[in-house]
Design a protein around this motif. Structure first.
Motif, PDB file in Angstrom:
ATOM      1  N   UNK A   1       0.423  11.527 -10.109  1.00 40.11           N
ATOM      2  CA  UNK A   1      -0.701  12.466 -10.048  1.00 40.11           C
ATOM      3  C   UNK A   1      -0.385  13.569  -9.044  1.00 40.11           C
ATOM      4  N   UNK A   2       0.312  14.565  -9.481  1.00 34.80           N
ATOM      5  CA  UNK A   2       0.642  15.677  -8.594  1.00 34.80           C
ATOM      6  C   UNK A   2      -0.372  16.807  -8.718  1.00 34.80           C
ATOM      7  N   UNK A   3      -1.443  16.575  -9.458  1.00 34.00           N
ATOM      8  CA  UNK A   3      -2.444  17.635  -9.632  1.00 34.00           C
ATOM      9  C   UNK A   3      -3.222  17.827  -8.342  1.00 34.00           C
TER      10      UNK A   3
ATOM     11  N   UNK B   1       0.829  -1.206   0.000  1.00 31.14           N
ATOM     12  CA  UNK B   1       0.000   0.000   0.000  1.00 31.14           C
ATOM     13  C   UNK B   1       0.862   1.255   0.000  1.00 31.14           C
ATOM     14  N   UNK B   2       1.932   1.262   0.776  1.00 34.49           N
ATOM     15  CA  UNK B   2       2.809   2.433   0.827  1.00 34.49           C
ATOM     16  C   UNK B   2       3.463   2.668  -0.529  1.00 34.49           C
ATOM     17  N   UNK B   3       3.928   1.614  -1.172  1.00 36.91           N
ATOM     18  CA  UNK B   3       4.538   1.738  -2.496  1.00 36.91           C
ATOM     19  C   UNK B   3       3.507   2.215  -3.517  1.00 36.91           C
ATOM     20  N   UNK B   4       2.297   1.668  -3.468  1.00 33.51           N
ATOM     21  CA  UNK B   4       1.251   2.078  -4.408  1.00 33.51           C
ATOM     22  C   UNK B   4       0.897   3.554  -4.219  1.00 33.51           C
ATOM     23  N   UNK B   5       0.785   3.999  -2.990  1.00 31.22           N
ATOM     24  CA  UNK B   5       0.486   5.406  -2.727  1.00 31.22           C
ATOM     25  C   UNK B   5       1.627   6.295  -3.219  1.00 31.22           C
ATOM     26  N   UNK B   6       2.856   5.862  -3.016  1.00 26.75           N
ATOM     27  CA  UNK B   6       3.996   6.652  -3.484  1.00 26.75           C
ATOM     28  C   UNK B   6       4.005   6.767  -5.003  1.00 26.75           C
ATOM     29  N   UNK B   7       3.738   5.675  -5.697  1.00 26.37           N
ATOM     30  CA  UNK B   7       3.726   5.700  -7.164  1.00 26.37           C
ATOM     31  C   UNK B   7       2.596   6.585  -7.679  1.00 26.37           C
ATOM     32  N   UNK B   8       1.414   6.438  -7.117  1.00 29.66           N
ATOM     33  CA  UNK B   8       0.270   7.234  -7.564  1.00 29.66           C
ATOM     34  C   UNK B   8       0.488   8.713  -7.253  1.00 29.66           C
ATOM     35  N   UNK B   9       1.083   9.016  -6.108  1.00 26.14           N
ATOM     36  CA  UNK B   9       1.286  10.426  -5.763  1.00 26.14           C
ATOM     37  C   UNK B   9       2.325  11.075  -6.660  1.00 26.14           C
ATOM     38  N   UNK B  10       3.315  10.332  -7.115  1.00 25.38           N
ATOM     39  CA  UNK B  10       4.309  10.887  -8.024  1.00 25.38           C
ATOM     40  C   UNK B  10       3.694  11.122  -9.396  1.00 25.38           C
TER      41      UNK B  10
ATOM     42  N   UNK C   1     -15.997  22.545   1.567  1.00 29.70           N
ATOM     43  CA  UNK C   1     -15.002  22.270   0.545  1.00 29.70           C
ATOM     44  C   UNK C   1     -13.621  22.523   1.139  1.00 29.70           C
ATOM     45  N   UNK C   2     -12.697  21.598   0.876  1.00 28.56           N
ATOM     46  CA  UNK C   2     -11.354  21.720   1.434  1.00 28.56           C
ATOM     47  C   UNK C   2     -10.473  22.555   0.501  1.00 28.56           C
ATOM     48  N   UNK C   3      -9.283  22.857   0.971  1.00 28.97           N
ATOM     49  CA  UNK C   3      -8.309  23.520   0.115  1.00 28.97           C
ATOM     50  C   UNK C   3      -7.798  22.511  -0.904  1.00 28.97           C
ATOM     51  N   UNK C   4      -7.120  22.970  -1.926  1.00 24.67           N
ATOM     52  CA  UNK C   4      -6.607  22.062  -2.945  1.00 24.67           C
ATOM     53  C   UNK C   4      -5.309  21.438  -2.453  1.00 24.67           C
ATOM     54  N   UNK C   5      -5.287  20.108  -2.423  1.00 23.38           N
ATOM     55  CA  UNK C   5      -4.121  19.348  -1.985  1.00 23.38           C
ATOM     56  C   UNK C   5      -3.853  18.250  -3.008  1.00 23.38           C
ATOM     57  N   UNK C   6      -2.608  17.765  -3.109  1.00 22.24           N
ATOM     58  CA  UNK C   6      -2.285  16.722  -4.088  1.00 22.24           C
ATOM     59  C   UNK C   6      -3.017  15.407  -3.805  1.00 22.24           C
ATOM     60  N   UNK C   7      -3.261  14.642  -4.870  1.00 20.76           N
ATOM     61  CA  UNK C   7      -3.981  13.377  -4.762  1.00 20.76           C
ATOM     62  C   UNK C   7      -3.238  12.405  -3.853  1.00 20.76           C
TER      63      UNK C   7
END
Length: 90
Positions: A27-29, A16-25, A39-45
């Motif tokens: 999808x930096x939008x 899970x940690x590796x998958x989150x790291x890959x997805x966060x790299x 509504x929250x502030x805009x934060x990375x996926x």
């Protein structure tokens, strides 16, 4: 047996940690979360995924002892149970 369970749990968390790291790299939008009218502030996926996974892990760890309290275990067998499992040939 407990060592095997700990190994499996560690592997699942590591995946899970590796998958989150890959997805966060990838999808930096920034995204914003909406809940009813809030509504929250805009934060990375990736940050949203990491926060959600952390809250889920902590929530399960806190609720796991309560699951054992909800269903009491039967430690005895009554005679009715023994009759139910008898295989009689007619």
């Amino acid at each position: 047996m407990k060592t095997l369970a700990n190994l499996v749990i560690s592997l699942v968390v590591a995946i899970w940690v590796v998958a989150i790291a890959i997805i966060s790299v990838q999808n930096a939008t920034p995204v914003s979360l909406k809940f009813f009218t809030f509504q929250s502030i805009q934060i990375p996926v990736g940050l949203v995924l990491a926060f959600s996974a952390g809250v889920g892990i902590i929530g399960v760890a806190l609720l796991q002892p309560l699951w054992g309290l909800s269903a009491p275990q039967r430690k005895y067998r009554s005679e009715d149970d023994a009759e139910f499992f008898v295989d009689d040939d007619f």
